[in-house]
Motif scaffolding. Structure first.
Motif, short mmCIF file in Angstrom:
data_model
loop_
_atom_site.label_atom_id
_atom_site.label_comp_id
_atom_site.label_asym_id
_atom_site.label_seq_id
_atom_site.Cartn_x
_atom_site.Cartn_y
_atom_site.Cartn_z
N TYR A 101 42.67 22.96 6.49
CA TYR A 101 43.10 24.34 6.75
C TYR A 101 44.42 24.41 7.53
O TYR A 101 44.77 25.47 8.03
N ARG A 102 45.12 23.28 7.60
CA ARG A 102 46.48 23.22 8.18
C ARG A 102 46.52 23.92 9.54
O ARG A 102 47.33 24.79 9.81
N SER A 103 45.61 23.48 10.42
CA SER A 103 45.47 24.13 11.72
C SER A 103 46.47 23.58 12.73
O SER A 103 46.80 22.38 12.72
N LYS A 124 35.68 25.46 10.97
CA LYS A 124 36.48 26.46 10.23
C LYS A 124 36.40 27.83 10.91
O LYS A 124 37.40 28.53 11.07
N THR A 156 39.65 29.67 12.63
CA THR A 156 39.98 30.95 12.00
C THR A 156 39.97 32.06 13.04
O THR A 156 40.89 32.89 13.09
N ALA A 174 44.37 28.59 11.89
CA ALA A 174 44.34 28.10 10.51
C ALA A 174 45.61 28.52 9.79
O ALA A 174 46.04 29.67 9.88
N GLY A 175 46.24 27.59 9.10
CA GLY A 175 47.46 27.89 8.36
C GLY A 175 48.72 27.86 9.19
O GLY A 175 49.80 28.17 8.69
N VAL A 235 52.48 24.50 9.21
CA VAL A 235 53.21 24.58 7.93
C VAL A 235 54.69 24.28 8.15
O VAL A 235 55.23 24.47 9.23
N ASP A 241 56.05 23.93 2.68
CA ASP A 241 54.71 24.48 2.45
C ASP A 241 54.79 25.96 2.07
O ASP A 241 54.12 26.42 1.14
N ARG A 258 53.93 27.95 -1.82
CA ARG A 258 52.89 28.95 -2.05
C ARG A 258 53.46 30.38 -2.17
O ARG A 258 52.70 31.35 -2.18
N VAL A 283 55.69 32.13 12.32
CA VAL A 283 54.68 31.13 12.68
C VAL A 283 54.95 30.58 14.08
O VAL A 283 54.04 30.46 14.91
#
Length: 574
Positions: free
Chosen positions: A163-165, A407, A411, A416-417, A420, A424, A428, A566
């Motif tokens: 989950y690219r945390s 997770k 979250t 999560a996410g 990046v 990345d 997407r 981010v």
């Protein structure tokens, strides 16, 4: 007895490897990947799918893979732990550790010791209630308490990577799962020394056990740092040769695993130290090795978790052990939650760490099972087998629910996410996602769309008011794309002077060399920019109607803006 063991005909039960190794590995890898994909579609971490497939194929399920084959596959688990340790070490940055030092030590101690005390009390009193043997129940409780303090890094870090945390909670998790195993080893050394005279076991002296712990922990770290230094010297000269970088790295990790097994060191701690050295004491281009290694690890992870699931046999549990296992799970879960919260609270850790770390420390596997095996050997004639069964059964539950709660935790913490890069985000992103402020590049009402009969003065007005440097021309009759007006066209028009006011858009436009659609990916669009030597591409629908224009500088601006968002979010998380 296992009710599923005779479902398949005998020839489908693989009881040895030999020439069948390809079939066995193929089954595990293929069906494990299928299980992970299915669970991912269900919004459940894929590691749970790998584990479930292992249970179905292994000792608790169809026994397609028999226990002796699973035992023969143990090297896969050992090798996977080395890769996991290496990647965990890569996440431990010295500047972050210095910043979180006091918080980390506090959380580590409380999240390890509180569940140990809670589990010891719950299982000890429950055992006494059933057996009325105070000495046996006391030893039973303290041994299970020591074992429960560890947290499995494998499933936890797999979810963080999936989950690219990224953020303070993620950083804390990486540090804890790497170090609380050491706390568990020390606790077990203490309590097994206490329990041995009472139960008549053959545990070695406390001093000898502590020497073993020191050798295991500090020896592994020192050995790993040495190998990390050696690897960094090699990789400095191979930074642009991905194949050789990966080969040297994997080779060194395998050597590390084998040597650690020979001399009695922890392969996961040694591998973690290699990753730690590379992440903190080498040049930036050398640290690309983590990206290369990540590409290789997915099949290894699949095999690892399928093997873990295949090992478990849940049909050997008796009613008393089921009750004790339930109390163990309740005590460990509650203790981890209370201890992690309190340790974070008293050191004023970020709010996300205080509130959500409790979700991320539930997984249990390698070290816990290893300590239970040790207890089984030390106290074989009394409580050893019961401890082994309880830890095995609770590992089954912990490995199912642990990844799901990790997770949930990351979250809820909004991490999560967050891990990046520009690449990345680029991969997407679709054309329809690109914006400039409040304006979308793909919009049938975009100011960048002009009719073929529009006068140039109006086009120049739009140019002055908006960021667009190119305009698409549509047919005034059916809205289909006719051409494109670029900045070069507008400059030429301005040179004409007053005569330009009599020109129409159709008079100065060019035919577009290519077009894209709303669902075209940004990497594909960048390829079009390069291949056609253009800075602007018209956007059309399936019928060829104009939907706007995508300009390269606008796409670059969008990607850069997302990265800034981010980074601002990470700063706000602490």
């Amino acid at each position: 007895m296992n009710p599923f063991m005779n479902v398949l005909p005998k020839f489908m039960h693989f009881s040895n490897l030999g020439p069948q190794v390809a079939i066995v590995l193929g089954l595990m890898l293929f069906f494990g990947t299928c299980g992970g994909h299915i669970f991912q579609k269900l919004k459940i971490p894929q590691v749970v799918g790998y584990f479930i497939i292992g249970i179905i194929l292994g000792d608790s399920g169809l026994q397609l893979i028999r226990p002796d084959v699973v035992s023969a596959l143990n090297p896969i688990s050992i090798i996977a732990l080395a890769f996991i340790g290496f990647l965990v070490g890569g996440e431990l940055k010295t500047d972050v550790i210095k910043k979180m030092g006091k918080q980390f030590v506090s959380v580590l101690l409380f999240e390890s010791l509180v569940p140990a005390v809670v589990v010891a009390l719950l299982t000890g009193f429950a055992s006494y209630f059933f057996t009325h043997n105070a000495e046996l129940s006391f030893c039973f409780g303290i041994l299970l308490g020591a074992i429960c303090s560890s947290t499995a890094p494998e499933a936890t870090t797999n979810v963080l990577q999936e989950y690219r945390s990224r953020g303070p909670l993620t950083t804390m998790i990486y540090g804890l799962v790497a170090m609380d195993d050491a706390v568990a080893l020390i606790l077990f050394a203490i309590v097994s020394t206490v329990a041995a005279p009472i139960l008549g076991g053959h545990a070695v002296s406390f001093g000898r056990q502590m020497l073993n712990v020191v050798y295991n922990v500090f020896g592994s770290i020192a050995f790993g740092l040495l190998l990390g230094w050696i690897l960094s010297l090699i990789l400095k000269k191979l930074t642009h040769q991905e194949g050789r970088v990966l080969s040297f790295t994997l080779g060194l990790l395998l050597l590390c695993t084998g040597i650690c097994d020979r001399i009695g060191l922890s392969n996961i701690l040694a591998a973690m130290s290699i990753g730690f050295y590379i992440a903190n004491f080498t040049e930036k281009n050398v640290r690309q090795v983590f990206d290369f290694t990540n590409k290789f690890t997915p099949p290894v992870y699949v095999l690892f978790f399928v093997v873990v699931g295949a090992k478990l046999n849940i049909w050997e549990m008796k009613p008393l052990l089921i009750v004790l296992a339930a109390l163990y799970i309740i005590g460990r879960t509650g203790g981890k939650a209370l201890g992690s919260w309190f340790g974070a609270y008293i050191t004023k850790a970020p709010v996300t760490v205080q509130n959500y770390l409790k979700y991320c420390l539930l997984s249990q596997a390698g070290v816990a099972i290893g300590l239970s095996l040790t207890a089984g050997n030390y106290f074989k004639d009394t409580i050893g087998d019961s401890i082994l069964l309880i830890v095995t059964a609770t590992t089954f539950v912990a490995e199912l629910i642990g990844p799901v709660f990790v997770k949930i935790g990351i979250t809820k913490a909004e991490e999560a996410g967050m891990n990046v890069t520009e690449d990345d985000i680029l991969k997407r992103t679709r054309v329809s996602d690109v914006t400039w402020g409040n304006e979308k590049a793909c919009d049938c009402n975009s100011c960048a769309i002009v009719a073929d009969n529009a006068i140039i003065r109006d086009v120049l007005t739009q140019f002055e008011r908006h960021h667009y440097q190119s305009f698409v021309v549509k047919s005034s009759s059916d809205g289909k794309l006719e051409g494109i007006i670029t900045l070069a066209h507008l400059k030429e028009t301005l040179l004409i002077g007053e005569m330009a006011e009599t020109l129409l858009a159709v008079d100065i436009m060019d035919r577009p060399v290519c077009t894209c659609h709303a669902d075209t990916s940004l990497p594909d669009v960048y390829d079009m920019f390069s291949e056609n030597d253009t800075e602007a591409i018209p956007i059309v629908d399936a019928e060829g109607r104009a939907l706007g224009v995508l300009e390269k500088f606008a796409a670059d601006h969008y990607i850069h803006t997302r990265i800034l968002e981010v980074n601002r979010k990470l700063e706000s998380l602490g």
